[in-house]
Design a protein around this motif. Structure first.
Motif, short mmCIF file in Angstrom:
data_model
loop_
_atom_site.label_atom_id
_atom_site.label_comp_id
_atom_site.label_asym_id
_atom_site.label_seq_id
_atom_site.Cartn_x
_atom_site.Cartn_y
_atom_site.Cartn_z
N SER A 52 90.00 31.85 53.64
CA SER A 52 89.66 33.08 53.71
C SER A 52 90.88 33.87 53.80
CB SER A 52 89.02 33.13 55.00
OG SER A 52 87.53 32.56 54.76
N ALA A 53 92.02 33.61 54.50
CA ALA A 53 93.05 34.36 54.78
C ALA A 53 93.96 34.30 53.43
CB ALA A 53 94.11 33.48 55.73
N VAL A 54 94.14 33.50 52.65
CA VAL A 54 94.78 33.35 51.38
C VAL A 54 93.93 34.28 50.46
CG1 VAL A 54 94.97 31.97 49.09
CG2 VAL A 54 95.66 31.08 51.53
N ALA A 55 92.62 34.14 50.35
CA ALA A 55 91.66 35.10 49.36
C ALA A 55 92.13 36.64 49.69
CB ALA A 55 90.24 34.63 49.55
N LEU A 56 91.91 36.81 51.05
CA LEU A 56 91.93 38.29 51.60
C LEU A 56 93.39 38.81 51.44
CD1 LEU A 56 90.00 40.30 52.86
CD2 LEU A 56 90.81 39.65 55.29
N THR A 57 94.39 37.96 51.48
CA THR A 57 95.70 38.46 51.18
C THR A 57 96.03 38.93 49.83
OG1 THR A 57 96.54 36.93 53.10
CG2 THR A 57 98.25 37.74 51.40
N LEU A 58 95.40 38.04 48.90
CA LEU A 58 95.56 38.11 47.59
C LEU A 58 94.77 39.59 47.05
CD1 LEU A 58 95.19 34.45 46.12
CD2 LEU A 58 97.29 36.17 46.13
N ARG A 59 93.54 39.70 47.81
CA ARG A 59 93.19 40.94 47.35
C ARG A 59 93.44 42.10 48.06
NH1 ARG A 59 86.74 42.39 46.03
NH2 ARG A 59 86.80 44.34 47.00
N ALA A 60 93.69 42.25 49.39
CA ALA A 60 94.10 43.37 50.18
C ALA A 60 95.39 43.55 50.10
CB ALA A 60 93.75 43.29 51.56
N VAL A 61 96.34 42.69 50.17
CA VAL A 61 97.55 42.73 49.92
C VAL A 61 98.15 42.81 48.78
CG1 VAL A 61 100.15 42.16 50.78
CG2 VAL A 61 98.16 41.93 52.31
N GLY A 62 97.86 41.86 47.83
CA GLY A 62 98.11 41.62 46.37
C GLY A 62 97.55 42.45 45.32
#
Length: 412
Positions: A110-120
Motif C-alpha cells: 500500500s505504501a508503494v502504491a500510494l507513494t507512486l500515486r501521491a508523490v510520483g
C-alpha cells in the motif's frame, strides 16, 4: 503536454491542499481530477503558473466535493474561505508527503502504491500495469491506504523540519524510523525495474533525488548512490534474447560511466559524514564492482569488509548469503561454503530439513560455490533446485541453463 512536469508538481499541490485543511483522501482525489483537467486544457491553453493553476483547480474540486457531501459538515466552513487565484505558495510539502505515504500503519504494498500515486503523480492505470495487476485491484489498494490514513487522522506538519529532522504531525506521524521506512518503500519501487509504460527504476531514482533535495540525510544520499550505481549496469544485464547476464559476464563497456561517476561522488560525500547506514554500505559494495575494469580485478577483500559492516548494521540472512559469495571469491570456494553453512537448515533449532534454507537464493549460491570447488554433481542438482524456487521467469531460465550446462559436462 509535459507529463514529467505534472508528475513533479503533484506532491507540492497535494501538500498545499492538505495544509489548507483537506484530509489526505479527499485532497488526493481532487488533485487527480485537476491533473485530468490539465491534460485536457493545457495543450491548447498552457498556464503561466502551472502549479498555481493546479492548486486553484484542485481546491475548487475539493470544495465541490465538500458541498456535495452533507455528512461532512465539519468542512463546510472551508467553503467560504477559498483563496483568490494567484501564484502558488512557495512552501514545499513534498517531504511531509513522503513520510505520510510511508506511514507505519500501511502495508509495504500500500505504501508503494500510494507513494507512486501521491508523490510520483502516476495514474492508477500506470501503477497497475507496472505491477501487472488489474486496475480495479490497484484502485482498491490505493483506496484502502487513503482510508487508513484518514482513520488515524494524520496530516503533514505545519512547519517544514530542519536538515536531518523528521516531520511531526498529529496522530502517529512522528514515530521513530520514518526515514528508514521511506527509503525501504523507494527501494521496493526501484527493484521492480521496468514494466508496462512506466520505468519504475527511473521513477524511483527521480523520487529519491527529489527526497535528497528536501532532506539532508546521509542514508537518503546512500540510497540514491546505490540506485544510480545499479542503474548504470542496466543495459548489460540482459542479452538480446532477454536472458540474464551475470555480473561477471557483463560487457562493462555498456555500463553508463557518467551515472557511475555521479553515484560514486554522492556516496563519497555521504560517507564523509561518518554516519554509516545500510544503504551507504550497499552502495560502497556496488561502487567497488563498478570500479573494476574486469571481473578478475574486483577487490573482493574490500567487498568482504563492507559486507562485514553491513552484517553488523542489519544482521540480515540475505546479507550473510551475499557475504558468503564474496568470501568465496576472496578466500576460495571452500571458505565461501563454510560461511554459507551457518545459513542452512542443519543449524540448531531449525525446522527445515537438513540442507534446506529459508533464505532466498541460498541454493543458487551453494550451486555456484560447489561448481567453483569442482563438485559438478552437487552444483547441477542445486542449480535445478534453485530454478524451481526462482522468483521470476528470467532467473528460472538462467538457473535451468546452468544446471543443463553442468549435466552436459558431466556426461562427456
Amino acid at each position: 503536454m509535459n507529463e514529467l512536469l505534472l508528475r513533479s508538481l503533484t506532491p507540492s499541490v497535494l501538500g498545499i491542499l492538505v495544509r489548507r485543511g483537506a484530509d489526505f483522501a479527499a485532497a488526493e482525489d481532487a488533485v487527480q481530477d485537476a491533473l485530468v483537467e490539465a491534460v485536457r486544457v493545457w495543450p491548447a491553453d498552457p498556464p503561466r503558473d502551472p502549479k498555481g493553476w493546479l492548486v486553484t483547480v484542485a481546491w475548487r474540486r475539493f470544495l465541490d466535493a465538500t458541498r456535495a457531501d452533507s455528512a461532512r459538515r465539519r468542512r463546510e466552513e472551508l467553503v467560504d474561505e477559498e483563496p483568490a487565484p494567484g501564484p502558488a505558495p512557495a512552501v514545499d510539502d513534498t517531504l511531509q508527503l513522503y513520510f505520510l505515504c510511508a506511514h507505519p500503519s500501511l502495508t509495504s504494498s500500500s505504501a508503494v502504491a500510494l507513494t507512486l500515486r501521491a508523490v510520483g503523480g502516476l495514474t492508477t492505470r500506470q501503477i497497475a500495469q507496472a505491477y501487472l495487476v488489474p486496475e480495479a485491484t490497484m484502485a482498491q489498494r490505493i483506496s484502502r491506504a487513503k482510508r487508513t490514513l484518514s482513520h488515524i487522522g494524520v496530516s503533514p506538519a505545519r512547519e517544514k523540519p530542519g536538515a536531518g529532522e523528521r516531520p511531526t504531525a498529529r496522530g502517529r506521524f512522528d514515530r521513530p524510523g520514518d526515514v528508514a521506512t521511506v527509503l525501504r518503500v523507494l527501494y521496493l519501487v526501484f527493484n521492480e525495474g521496468y514494466s508496462g509504460d512506466v520505468d519504475l527504476a527511473a521513477e524511483a531514482i527521480r523520487l529519491t533525488r527529489q527526497l535528497a533535495g528536501a532532506i539532508d540525510h546521509p542514508e537518503v544520499a546512500g540510497l540514491l548512490a546505490l540506485m544510480l550505481l545499479h542503474h548504470a549496469r542496466r543495459a548489460a544485464r540482459t542479452s538480446p534474447d532477454g536472458s540474464l547476464v551475470p555480473l561477471a559476464e557483463q560487457d562493462r563497456g555498456r555500463w553508463d560511466t557518467r551515472t557511475i561517476a555521479e553515484g560514486v561522488e554522492i556516496l563519497q560525500a555521504a560517507l564523509a559524514r561518518d554516519r554509516l547506514g545500510e544503504f551507504q554500505a550497499q552502495a560502497a559494495i556496488a561502487a567497488l564492482h563498478a570500479d573494476a575494469r574486469t571481473a578478475e580485478e574486483t577487490d573482493w577483500v574490500q567487498i568482504v569488509e563492507w559486507y562485514d559492516e553491513l552484517v553488523a548494521l542489519t544482521d540480515s540472512p540475505v546479507v550473510r548469503l551475499n557475504r558468503a559469495v564474496a568470501v568465496g571469491e576472496a578466500d576460495g570456494p571452500r571458505a565461501g561454503l563454510a560461511a554459507l553453512a551457518a545459513l542452512d537448515g542443519s543449524s540448531p533449532g531449525s525446522r527445515l530439513l537438513p540442507g534446506e534454507s529459508a533464505v532466498p537464493r541460498h541454493a543458487a549460491v551453494a550451486a555456484y560455490l560447489h561448481e567453483r570447488d569442482g563438485d559438478l554433481e552437487a552444483a547441477a542438482r542445486l542449480y535445478a533446485e534453485a530454478a524451481q524456487k526462482a522468483p521470476n521467469l528470467a532467473e528460472r531460465d538462467h538457473l535451468t541453463r546452468q544446471a543443463a550446462r553442468l549435466n552436459a559436462r558431466r556426461s562427456r
